[in-house]
Motif scaffolding. Structure first.
Motif, mmCIF file in Angstrom:
data_model
loop_
_atom_site.group_PDB
_atom_site.id
_atom_site.type_symbol
_atom_site.label_atom_id
_atom_site.label_comp_id
_atom_site.label_asym_id
_atom_site.label_seq_id
_atom_site.Cartn_x
_atom_site.Cartn_y
_atom_site.Cartn_z
ATOM 1 N N GLN A 49 0.820 -1.200 0.000
ATOM 2 C CA GLN A 49 0.000 0.000 0.000
ATOM 3 C C GLN A 49 0.866 1.268 0.000
ATOM 4 O O GLN A 49 0.524 2.254 -0.660
ATOM 5 C CB GLN A 49 -0.929 -0.005 1.224
ATOM 6 N N LEU A 50 2.005 1.247 0.695
ATOM 7 C CA LEU A 50 2.899 2.405 0.694
ATOM 8 C C LEU A 50 3.501 2.635 -0.696
ATOM 9 O O LEU A 50 3.621 3.791 -1.139
ATOM 10 C CB LEU A 50 4.027 2.208 1.722
ATOM 11 N N VAL A 51 3.820 1.566 -1.380
ATOM 12 C CA VAL A 51 4.402 1.709 -2.716
ATOM 13 C C VAL A 51 3.341 2.225 -3.690
ATOM 14 O O VAL A 51 3.620 3.099 -4.535
ATOM 15 C CB VAL A 51 4.992 0.373 -3.187
ATOM 16 N N LEU A 52 2.105 1.721 -3.606
ATOM 17 C CA LEU A 52 1.055 2.193 -4.493
ATOM 18 C C LEU A 52 0.730 3.669 -4.225
ATOM 19 O O LEU A 52 0.406 4.421 -5.155
ATOM 20 C CB LEU A 52 -0.212 1.343 -4.310
ATOM 21 N N ALA A 53 0.823 4.099 -2.982
ATOM 22 C CA ALA A 53 0.596 5.513 -2.660
ATOM 23 C C ALA A 53 1.702 6.363 -3.292
ATOM 24 O O ALA A 53 1.437 7.486 -3.778
ATOM 25 C CB ALA A 53 0.556 5.703 -1.152
ATOM 26 N N ALA A 54 2.913 5.854 -3.326
ATOM 27 C CA ALA A 54 4.009 6.574 -3.980
ATOM 28 C C ALA A 54 3.782 6.670 -5.481
ATOM 29 O O ALA A 54 4.120 7.690 -6.101
ATOM 30 C CB ALA A 54 5.330 5.865 -3.694
ATOM 31 N N LEU A 55 3.139 5.651 -6.078
ATOM 32 C CA LEU A 55 2.826 5.704 -7.502
ATOM 33 C C LEU A 55 1.753 6.770 -7.776
ATOM 34 O O LEU A 55 1.817 7.484 -8.800
ATOM 35 C CB LEU A 55 2.339 4.334 -7.984
ATOM 36 N N ASP A 56 0.812 6.929 -6.868
ATOM 37 C CA ASP A 56 -0.196 7.969 -7.043
ATOM 38 C C ASP A 56 0.455 9.359 -6.985
ATOM 39 O O ASP A 56 0.090 10.257 -7.765
ATOM 40 C CB ASP A 56 -1.281 7.853 -5.961
ATOM 41 N N ARG A 57 1.362 9.578 -6.070
ATOM 42 C CA ARG A 57 2.058 10.877 -5.996
ATOM 43 C C ARG A 57 2.850 11.126 -7.284
ATOM 44 O O ARG A 57 2.950 12.273 -7.746
ATOM 45 C CB ARG A 57 2.997 10.917 -4.786
ATOM 46 N N VAL A 76 14.178 -5.007 0.621
ATOM 47 C CA VAL A 76 14.489 -4.084 1.718
ATOM 48 C C VAL A 76 14.295 -2.641 1.296
ATOM 49 O O VAL A 76 13.638 -1.859 1.977
ATOM 50 C CB VAL A 76 15.940 -4.313 2.205
ATOM 51 N N ASP A 77 14.865 -2.265 0.141
ATOM 52 C CA ASP A 77 14.772 -0.868 -0.298
ATOM 53 C C ASP A 77 14.394 -0.755 -1.763
ATOM 54 O O ASP A 77 14.594 0.290 -2.374
ATOM 55 C CB ASP A 77 16.099 -0.152 -0.055
ATOM 56 N N GLN A 78 13.819 -1.807 -2.334
ATOM 57 C CA GLN A 78 13.394 -1.776 -3.727
ATOM 58 C C GLN A 78 12.030 -2.452 -3.856
ATOM 59 O O GLN A 78 11.695 -3.384 -3.119
ATOM 60 C CB GLN A 78 14.409 -2.485 -4.640
ATOM 61 N N ALA A 79 11.298 -1.953 -4.849
ATOM 62 C CA ALA A 79 9.983 -2.538 -5.128
ATOM 63 C C ALA A 79 9.693 -2.418 -6.613
ATOM 64 O O ALA A 79 10.113 -1.446 -7.257
ATOM 65 C CB ALA A 79 8.889 -1.851 -4.314
ATOM 66 N N SER A 137 6.279 -0.743 -16.162
ATOM 67 C CA SER A 137 6.797 -1.294 -14.908
ATOM 68 C C SER A 137 7.665 -0.212 -14.262
ATOM 69 O O SER A 137 8.463 0.455 -14.941
ATOM 70 C CB SER A 137 7.617 -2.558 -15.153
ATOM 71 N N TYR A 138 7.523 -0.033 -12.939
ATOM 72 C CA TYR A 138 8.258 1.000 -12.216
ATOM 73 C C TYR A 138 9.163 0.330 -11.172
ATOM 74 O O TYR A 138 8.720 -0.559 -10.422
ATOM 75 C CB TYR A 138 7.293 1.954 -11.501
ATOM 76 N N LEU A 139 10.405 0.788 -11.147
ATOM 77 C CA LEU A 139 11.331 0.343 -10.107
ATOM 78 C C LEU A 139 11.396 1.448 -9.058
ATOM 79 O O LEU A 139 11.879 2.554 -9.343
ATOM 80 C CB LEU A 139 12.728 0.075 -10.681
ATOM 81 N N PHE A 140 10.903 1.159 -7.866
ATOM 82 C CA PHE A 140 10.956 2.111 -6.765
ATOM 83 C C PHE A 140 12.175 1.816 -5.877
ATOM 84 O O PHE A 140 12.514 0.655 -5.633
ATOM 85 C CB PHE A 140 9.676 2.013 -5.916
ATOM 86 N N ARG A 141 12.745 2.893 -5.398
ATOM 87 C CA ARG A 141 13.811 2.781 -4.406
ATOM 88 C C ARG A 141 13.453 3.663 -3.215
ATOM 89 O O ARG A 141 12.954 4.774 -3.374
ATOM 90 C CB ARG A 141 15.173 3.213 -4.985
ATOM 91 N N LYS A 142 13.776 3.153 -2.037
ATOM 92 C CA LYS A 142 13.496 3.898 -0.819
ATOM 93 C C LYS A 142 14.656 4.846 -0.548
ATOM 94 O O LYS A 142 15.825 4.450 -0.499
ATOM 95 C CB LYS A 142 13.305 2.945 0.352
ATOM 96 N N SER A 143 14.332 6.107 -0.369
ATOM 97 C CA SER A 143 15.359 7.107 -0.098
ATOM 98 C C SER A 143 15.819 7.016 1.347
ATOM 99 O O SER A 143 15.273 6.250 2.154
ATOM 100 C CB SER A 143 14.822 8.509 -0.393
ATOM 101 N N TRP A 166 9.473 6.292 -0.836
ATOM 102 C CA TRP A 166 9.613 5.539 -2.074
ATOM 103 C C TRP A 166 9.561 6.499 -3.259
ATOM 104 O O TRP A 166 8.656 7.326 -3.360
ATOM 105 C CB TRP A 166 8.497 4.493 -2.220
ATOM 106 N N LYS A 167 10.554 6.346 -4.181
ATOM 107 C CA LYS A 167 10.608 7.193 -5.371
ATOM 108 C C LYS A 167 10.884 6.320 -6.601
ATOM 109 O O LYS A 167 11.562 5.298 -6.501
ATOM 110 C CB LYS A 167 11.718 8.247 -5.250
#
Length: 269
Positions: A142-150, A209-212, A244-250, A255-256
């Protein structure tokens, strides 16, 4: 009156000066004649030639002939007699004492600061978009999907005005630098983009850990616009796309989006 005659004292008594004159004159004459005769005889002897002495010529000397024979062998030279040398006097042994030196202590210095290793820039060659996992934490998803909305909320107005001031809030490297370069090229052409999408499907396929990794499908109805007039250039042509999006945690825990892989058509779920 009779004048006195001067006399001379002598053994014979007083005799007048000048008495006996004939005897003294004769003697003087004889002496003179003797000298003349002597000088004349001497001059005559000196004038006579000296008889020469006969010199016989030198006789030739017969050279002695020396028969050459074998050279006499040199006499053997006697070997030098060794002169006994007196043994050297014994040298006293000197024991060397160790020299006391100051103990050097190691100086401790602070270790050099370790340079921060540069963060490796991922590329599409890693094929991160193929990652899938059955162990996805729903709360983290859910945190990653919220980052996709932003992400969509920031990019939609940014594409219209080509404003990069808020991109770093939702983008990480290398996608941030890529988007800034794309915006600069479009600004040079004087064309922005009116983003209109209908997001139809999202799936968080993998979280570490820091990727999604998130997969999404959307209907794109966007159209180019003129930056000066704000009018649309051409007509929109809706198309169903996927990404497809690769997110990394700052470091702040946010998540960005770091990379995006686009598809021309949706995948089979």
């Amino acid at each position: 009156m009779q004048t006195p005659t001067p006399t001379r004292a002598g053994p014979g008594g007083d005799q007048p000066i000048g008495s006996g004159g004939p005897r003294w004159g004769l003697a003087a004459l004889i002496v003179v004649l003797g000298l003349v005769v002597f000088l004349s005889v001497t001059r005559w002897f000196l004038a006579q030639p000296v008889p020469g002495r006969a010199i016989s010529p030198p006789r030739p000397t017969a050279a002695a002939t020396i028969a050459l024979g074998p050279a006499p062998a040199p006499a053997p030279t006697p070997a030098p007699t060794a002169v006994p040398v007196a043994a050297p006097a014994s040298v006293p042994t000197v024991t060397l004492r160790p020299v006391e030196t100051t103990t050097l202590q190691a100086v401790r210095t602070a270790p050099p600061a370790t340079a921060a290793a540069p963060t490796p820039v991922p590329t599409l060659a890693e094929e991160w978009w193929t990652r899938t996992s059955n162990q996805v934490d729903p709360a983290q998803a859910q945190l990653v999907l919220a980052a996709l909305d932003r992400y969509w909320a920031v990019l939609t107005p940014a594409w219209r005005n080509l404003d990069t001031s808020h991109l770093n809030e939702v983008l990480g490297e290398p996608d941030l630098s890529q988007q800034v370069a794309i915006f600069a090229a479009r600004r040079a052409d004087g064309k922005g983009l009116q983003v209109v999408v209908d997001r139809t499907y999202q799936q968080v396929r993998d979280i570490r850990v820091d990727q999604a990794v998130v997969y999404e499908e959307y209907l794109n109805r966007g159209v180019e616009i003129d930056l000066k007039t704000g009018e649309a250039v051409g007509e929109p042509s809706p198309k169903l796309l996927a990404a497809s999006y690769l997110f990394r945690k700052s470091t702040s825990g946010q998540w960005k989006v770091a990379e995006v892989a686009n598809y021309d058509s949706p995948q089979v779920h």
